[in-house]
Design an enzyme around this catalytic site. Structure first.
Site, PDB file in Angstrom:
ATOM      1  N   HIS A  83      -3.211   6.805   3.226  1.00  0.00           N
ATOM      2  CA  HIS A  83      -3.763   5.652   2.359  1.00  0.00           C
ATOM      3  C   HIS A  83      -5.035   5.857   3.272  1.00  0.00           C
ATOM      4  O   HIS A  83      -5.319   5.708   3.997  1.00  0.00           O
ATOM      5  CB  HIS A  83      -2.714   5.078   2.489  1.00  0.00           C
ATOM      6  CG  HIS A  83      -3.269   3.114   2.681  1.00  0.00           C
ATOM      7  ND1 HIS A  83      -3.841   3.175   1.476  1.00  0.00           N
ATOM      8  CD2 HIS A  83      -2.954   2.405   3.337  1.00  0.00           C
ATOM      9  CE1 HIS A  83      -3.813   1.769   1.309  1.00  0.00           C
ATOM     10  NE2 HIS A  83      -3.872   1.281   2.911  1.00  0.00           N
ATOM     11  N   CYS A 106       0.820  -0.803   0.057  1.00  0.00           N
ATOM     12  CA  CYS A 106       0.432  -0.183   0.126  1.00  0.00           C
ATOM     13  C   CYS A 106       0.636   1.510  -0.149  1.00  0.00           C
ATOM     14  O   CYS A 106       0.342   2.588  -0.492  1.00  0.00           O
ATOM     15  CB  CYS A 106      -1.387  -0.065   0.987  1.00  0.00           C
ATOM     16  SG  CYS A 106      -2.202  -0.273   1.516  1.00  0.00           S
ATOM     17  N   ASN A 141     -10.340   0.105   0.068  1.00  0.00           N
ATOM     18  CA  ASN A 141      -9.221  -0.373   0.230  1.00  0.00           C
ATOM     19  C   ASN A 141      -8.673  -0.616  -1.177  1.00  0.00           C
ATOM     20  O   ASN A 141      -8.160  -1.571  -0.877  1.00  0.00           O
ATOM     21  CB  ASN A 141      -8.590  -0.387   1.323  1.00  0.00           C
ATOM     22  CG  ASN A 141      -7.070  -0.833   1.859  1.00  0.00           C
ATOM     23  OD1 ASN A 141      -6.150  -0.998   0.635  1.00  0.00           O
ATOM     24  ND2 ASN A 141      -6.410  -1.074   2.643  1.00  0.00           N
TER      25      ASN A 141
END
Lengths: 82, 332
Positions: free
Chosen positions: B255, B130, B285
């Site tokens: 994020h 990520c 996500n």
């Protein structure tokens, strides 16, 4: 320097933290169940971080996953601090 | 506790590079199919309210028949180019951040370069879970600041649905598919890339894993704690290196891992929620794609400052993490 994890100190921190995490402070008795308080595993992860910073006691995921009540988490922290 | 020495101190004030890297265009591409909580939750014995409470997500996109990592990345890249006003002929570097490429090789980047009409550009993928788009932004900025490239397209793209077990409650409710991209140039007008920090802790890798050909397994408890701490420490380090405080930051774009993590980062940094971007509700996500998707959306909604600072923060498997500052409204 970590604070001493007396039952009283731990209870104060746990109750204050759970209230900050959204629980109804008046409902935070030892027997109060997390589910009824709408406290979930991520709230317990945040609580664990506060407890580690305050008392130096580490609570991992498996430690808290079976806990159901406020009293159980207080007792676990006190037990681990010894 | 947030450690003020989480990142090595730089000796002396670092000189600003003569050439700055500037984010000039932003774009995104989401698959058409939206999957709601009822559908996801049905397999897991949880309902919409449970998922929303735990993650802040109401729906997420899932790749359909015609979608692949390459097609999503290409669409996002073209959208970013369009936003920048530049053309594929200008592009000499294509970086694609992803942990879900279509092939072990060829990588996604050369395929995207060819598809957008920038065939011949330098092209490579960046893998850091990520954190990868931030890492790719750092790499691109470094190429641009040193005259090794003049115009980069930096894409974050994932088809996470390929690597998620629909019966794993801790991951199936979170992860989603999509792509975001930025056009970053040497000089020009836009978001000037300032200090950028990256960190890792491979000794804690076990918290988020995915074997090759397997599915993601995540310790939510440990991940939550590490993500909040790492993103906060990274954000503060970037401010420190830029010689500013959080008061000088107009918008923080973390994020988009989980709304609860975003909220905890905001609280720990003492920020009003209005200054912390949380757009996870309908995009989920998307791992390395969350930050560019969020930035593109913020641009479209007018939430990026004409003059001001935007702070990006990321955290991912590895464990990896980082933060970067974009400053709008200054000359580069």
């Amino acid at each position: 320097m970590a604070a001493t994890a007396t039952p009283e100190a731990v209870e104060t921190t746990v109750v204050k933290s759970l209230a900050e995490l959204g629980a109804d402070e008046a409902a935070l008795t030892r027997d109060a169940e997390f589910e009824a308080l709408d406290i979930d595993s991520l709230d317990l992860a945040e609580l664990a971080q506060i407890v580690e910073e305050e008392f130096g006691v580490v609570l991992k995921g498996p430690d808290v996953s079976d806990l159901k009540t406020v009293g159980q988490v207080i007792d676990l922290i006190v037990a681990k601090a010894v | 506790m947030l450690r003020p020495d989480a990142f090595p101190a730089l000796t002396g004030a670092p000189a600003l590079p003569a050439t700055r890297a500037v984010v000039q265009g932003l774009g995104s591409a989401l698959p058409e199919r939206a999957v709601g909580n009822d559908e996801v939750g049905a397999l897991l014995g949880v309902d919409d309210a449970w998922i929303r409470r735990r993650t802040g997500i109401a729906s997420r996109r899932r790749a359909g028949e015609g979608d692949s990592t390459t097609t999503l990345a290409t669409t996002a890249a073209l959208a970013a180019l369009d936003d920048s006003g530049l053309t594929p002929d200008d592009v000499d570097l294509v970086l694609v951040a992803t942990m879900t490429p279509d092939f072990a090789t060829p990588q996604v980047a050369p395929l995207v370069a060819a598809a957008i009409g920038a065939g011949g550009a330098g092209a490579f993928d960046v893998a850091a879970a990520c954190t990868a788009w931030l890492s790719a932004l750092g790499a691109a900025a470094s190429f641009l600041e040193t005259g090794r490239a003049t115009c980069a397209v930096v894409v974050g793209v994932e088809v996470m649905s390929r690597v998620i077990d629909p019966l794993d409650r801790s991951t199936a409710i979170l992860f989603a598919d999509g792509a975001g991209a930025a056009v970053v140039t040497a000089g020009g007008e836009g978001g000037v890339v300032g200090p950028l920090v990256l960190g890792s802790d491979g000794s804690s890798a076990e918290h988020i894993t995915c074997p090759v050909g397997g599915v993601v397994a995540m310790d939510g408890h440990a991940t939550f704690q590490r993500a909040v701490t790492a993103m906060c420490e990274s954000a503060l380090a970037v401010c420190d290196r830029a010689g500013i405080t959080l008061d000088d930051v107009d918008l923080v774009v973390p994020h988009q891992a989980n709304s609860r993590i975003i909220a905890a980062v905001g609280e720990r940094l003492g920020l009003d929620p209005s200054r912390v971007l949380d757009v996870i509700e309908h995009s989920g996500n998307t791992s390395s794609a969350t930050i560019p998707i969020a930035l593109a959306g913020a641009r479209a909604d007018g939430r990026l400052p004409d003059a001001g600072n935007v702070l990006l923060a990321a955290f991912g498997a590895g464990l990896t993490w980082g933060a970067a500052l974009l400053t709008f409204g200054t000359d580069a």
